[in-house]
Design an enzyme around this catalytic site. Structure first.
Site, PDB file in Angstrom:
ATOM      1  N   ASN A 155      -0.813   0.992  32.991  1.00  9.58           N
ATOM      2  CA  ASN A 155      -0.743   2.053  33.987  1.00  9.58           C
ATOM      3  C   ASN A 155      -0.748   1.447  35.398  1.00  9.58           C
ATOM      4  O   ASN A 155      -1.705   0.765  35.778  1.00  9.58           O
ATOM      5  CB  ASN A 155      -1.937   3.000  33.851  1.00  9.58           C
ATOM      6  CG  ASN A 155      -1.899   4.118  34.873  1.00  9.58           C
ATOM      7  OD1 ASN A 155      -1.144   5.073  34.735  1.00  9.58           O
ATOM      8  ND2 ASN A 155      -2.706   3.995  35.934  1.00  9.58           N
ATOM      9  N   GLU A 156       0.346   1.654  36.135  1.00 13.13           N
ATOM     10  CA  GLU A 156       0.440   1.275  37.549  1.00 13.13           C
ATOM     11  C   GLU A 156       0.088  -0.192  37.781  1.00 13.13           C
ATOM     12  O   GLU A 156      -0.797  -0.518  38.584  1.00 13.13           O
ATOM     13  CB  GLU A 156      -0.431   2.188  38.407  1.00 13.13           C
ATOM     14  CG  GLU A 156       0.033   3.636  38.390  1.00 13.13           C
ATOM     15  CD  GLU A 156      -0.830   4.542  39.257  1.00 13.13           C
ATOM     16  OE1 GLU A 156      -1.837   4.059  39.817  1.00 13.13           O
ATOM     17  OE2 GLU A 156      -0.492   5.732  39.366  1.00 13.13           O
ATOM     18  N   ASN A 196       3.753   8.517  37.429  1.00 13.46           N
ATOM     19  CA  ASN A 196       2.702   9.308  38.051  1.00 13.46           C
ATOM     20  C   ASN A 196       3.180   9.750  39.430  1.00 13.46           C
ATOM     21  O   ASN A 196       3.536   8.904  40.247  1.00 13.46           O
ATOM     22  CB  ASN A 196       1.419   8.494  38.201  1.00 13.46           C
ATOM     23  CG  ASN A 196       0.892   7.975  36.879  1.00 13.46           C
ATOM     24  OD1 ASN A 196       1.194   8.507  35.822  1.00 13.46           O
ATOM     25  ND2 ASN A 196       0.070   6.929  36.942  1.00 13.46           N
ATOM     26  N   TYR A 255      -0.665  12.849  47.596  1.00 14.94           N
ATOM     27  CA  TYR A 255      -0.592  11.495  48.133  1.00 14.94           C
ATOM     28  C   TYR A 255       0.734  11.228  48.840  1.00 14.94           C
ATOM     29  O   TYR A 255       0.877  10.199  49.501  1.00 14.94           O
ATOM     30  CB  TYR A 255      -0.748  10.457  47.011  1.00 14.94           C
ATOM     31  CG  TYR A 255      -2.116  10.420  46.378  1.00 14.94           C
ATOM     32  CD1 TYR A 255      -3.273  10.346  47.156  1.00 14.94           C
ATOM     33  CD2 TYR A 255      -2.266  10.446  45.000  1.00 14.94           C
ATOM     34  CE1 TYR A 255      -4.516  10.306  46.571  1.00 14.94           C
ATOM     35  CE2 TYR A 255      -3.507  10.401  44.406  1.00 14.94           C
ATOM     36  CZ  TYR A 255      -4.638  10.333  45.194  1.00 14.94           C
ATOM     37  OH  TYR A 255      -5.875  10.291  44.612  1.00 14.94           O
ATOM     38  N   LYS A 296      -9.875  16.268  40.668  1.00 15.18           N
ATOM     39  CA  LYS A 296      -8.577  16.768  40.215  1.00 15.18           C
ATOM     40  C   LYS A 296      -8.677  17.566  38.918  1.00 15.18           C
ATOM     41  O   LYS A 296      -7.663  18.082  38.419  1.00 15.18           O
ATOM     42  CB  LYS A 296      -7.586  15.616  40.034  1.00 15.18           C
ATOM     43  CG  LYS A 296      -7.164  14.956  41.335  1.00 15.18           C
ATOM     44  CD  LYS A 296      -6.064  13.947  41.112  1.00 15.18           C
ATOM     45  CE  LYS A 296      -5.712  13.238  42.400  1.00 15.18           C
ATOM     46  NZ  LYS A 296      -6.800  12.360  42.889  1.00 15.18           N
TER      47      LYS A 296
END
Length: 364
Positions: free
Chosen positions: A77-78, A129, A135, A236
């Protein structure tokens, strides 16, 4: 937690960004949830994790491959720099997964949103994402982004693997624009609701996105964070950290996803109204509601983003307490929901509360 996920009507869960207990996978087997199991290769790249990531992926697959609920192995992830190293490691993780378990998919996740990123396209599925309006950019920028990928990468399997916005239930406002400055301390629930209403409608209208995962079901701890006027918390979630309160956005998804009857008036915590002339929003998956203000039925109801979304605009409040009620007759039953608002005069907010500068998704 799983009971809550089933209640909302979800069909798939991303367990990110680490392995879960065998018990949890077993419960998902029995419930019929389709799940994504993932190793904790996330964010920072040291250049020294290759052996560890391969070991963790091998163990995850060998321990868990008999769980029918698992449909995909998450590789990372990322993760980005150094690009060449990370790309090659992703390829080797994909090959390892296919050797251990050739019949399941693999997925890797990027936070930047452009398919040509050098670390992308090294797994079966490309996850992205995106936090439009939170953001980066504006809420509405999600649609041209999806349309661009549909046009330029029509054969690629794409998942929207995180999206959403924070919501502190103590923060409420009627004044909403199409982006919010997440670096400011004001995280209104109403902005989170607006985000999910619009962005789910875009996702639902674009089957090119083969699966989507909102971030997150529950508020969760982030020990080093200090934002949104609540330290050490990411807000969130659709449900509060203590699991006691379901936010408005929870009922948005339940109305859209669940077969259980839902009738829900939004903004029940936004009690101190800022505008005399306002709007009322109702979620109903059991038919068009009748809406009453202080005992008088209102006219002019219309559909919003989906078939469960009903709105009445230009509603004039009286001074003091106002009672809003929604009623639906369905299958011989009467469903009702009632909230109270207070109006004591017009209030304004600073426009700067809602400005945002360009920030890449995936900052977290």
């Amino acid at each position: 937690d799983l009971a809550t996920i089933m209640d909302i009507g979800a069909t798939t869960v991303r367990f990110a960004h680490y392995q879960q207990s065998d018990y949890l996978y077993s419960r998902c087997d029995s419930l019929g949830l389709i799940i994504w199991a993932e190793i904790p290769f996330v964010n920072r790249v040291s250049g020294q994790e290759a052996e560890n990531t391969r070991s963790q992926l091998r163990e995850l697959i060998r321990q868990s491959f008999n769980h029918p609920s698992i449909y995909v192995w998450g590789l990372h992830n990322e993760v980005y720099h150094p690009h060449e190293y990370t790309k090659e490691l992703t390829k080797s993780l994909h090959d390892l997964a296919k050797t251990e378990d050739p019949d399941r998919y693999t997925v890797s996740v990027n936070g930047y949103g452009h398919m040509e990123h050098p670390v992308n396209l090294n797994a079966d599925i490309q996850g992205m994402n995106r936090y439009f309006g939170w953001y980066e950019k504006k809420l509405q920028d999600i649609e041209p982004w999806v349309e661009g990928l549909e046009k330029n990468y029509p054969d690629q399997k794409l998942m929207l693997t995180e999206y959403g916005a924070d919501a502190n239930l103590l923060h409420q406002t009627e004044y909403l624009e199409n982006s919010l400055n997440w670096t400011k301390p004001f995280y209104p629930e109403t902005f989170q609701t607006k985000t999910h209403e619009y962005q789910w409608s875009v996702i639902a209208g674009h089957p090119y996105i083969v699966a989507s995962y909102l971030w997150n079901t529950f508020d969760f701890a982030t020990p080093l964070a200090n934002r949104g006027d609540l330290p050490a918390r990411n807000m969130k979630g659709l449900v509060t950290f203590d699991r006691k309160t379901k936010k408005d956005s929870y009922f948005w998804y339940k109305a859209n996803w669940s077969e259980d009857p839902v009738l829900y008036l939004t903004q029940r915590r936004n009690v101190d109204r800022e505008k005399k002339v306002t709007s009322i929003t109702v979620y109903s998956n059991i038919g068009e509601p009748k809406v009453f203000l202080n005992g008088q039925e209102l006219s002019g109801i219309h559909k919003g983003y989906t078939d469960v979304h009903y709105i009445i605009d230009n509603v004039t409040l009286k001074d003091g307490k106002n009672v809003v009620k929604a009623v639906v007759q369905s299958d011989g039953k009467t469903y009702e929901d009632t909230i109270e608002w207070m109006y004591t005069g017009e209030k304004k907010r600073e426009a700067d509360s809602f400005s945002i500068k360009g920030v890449h998704a995936g900052f977290e």
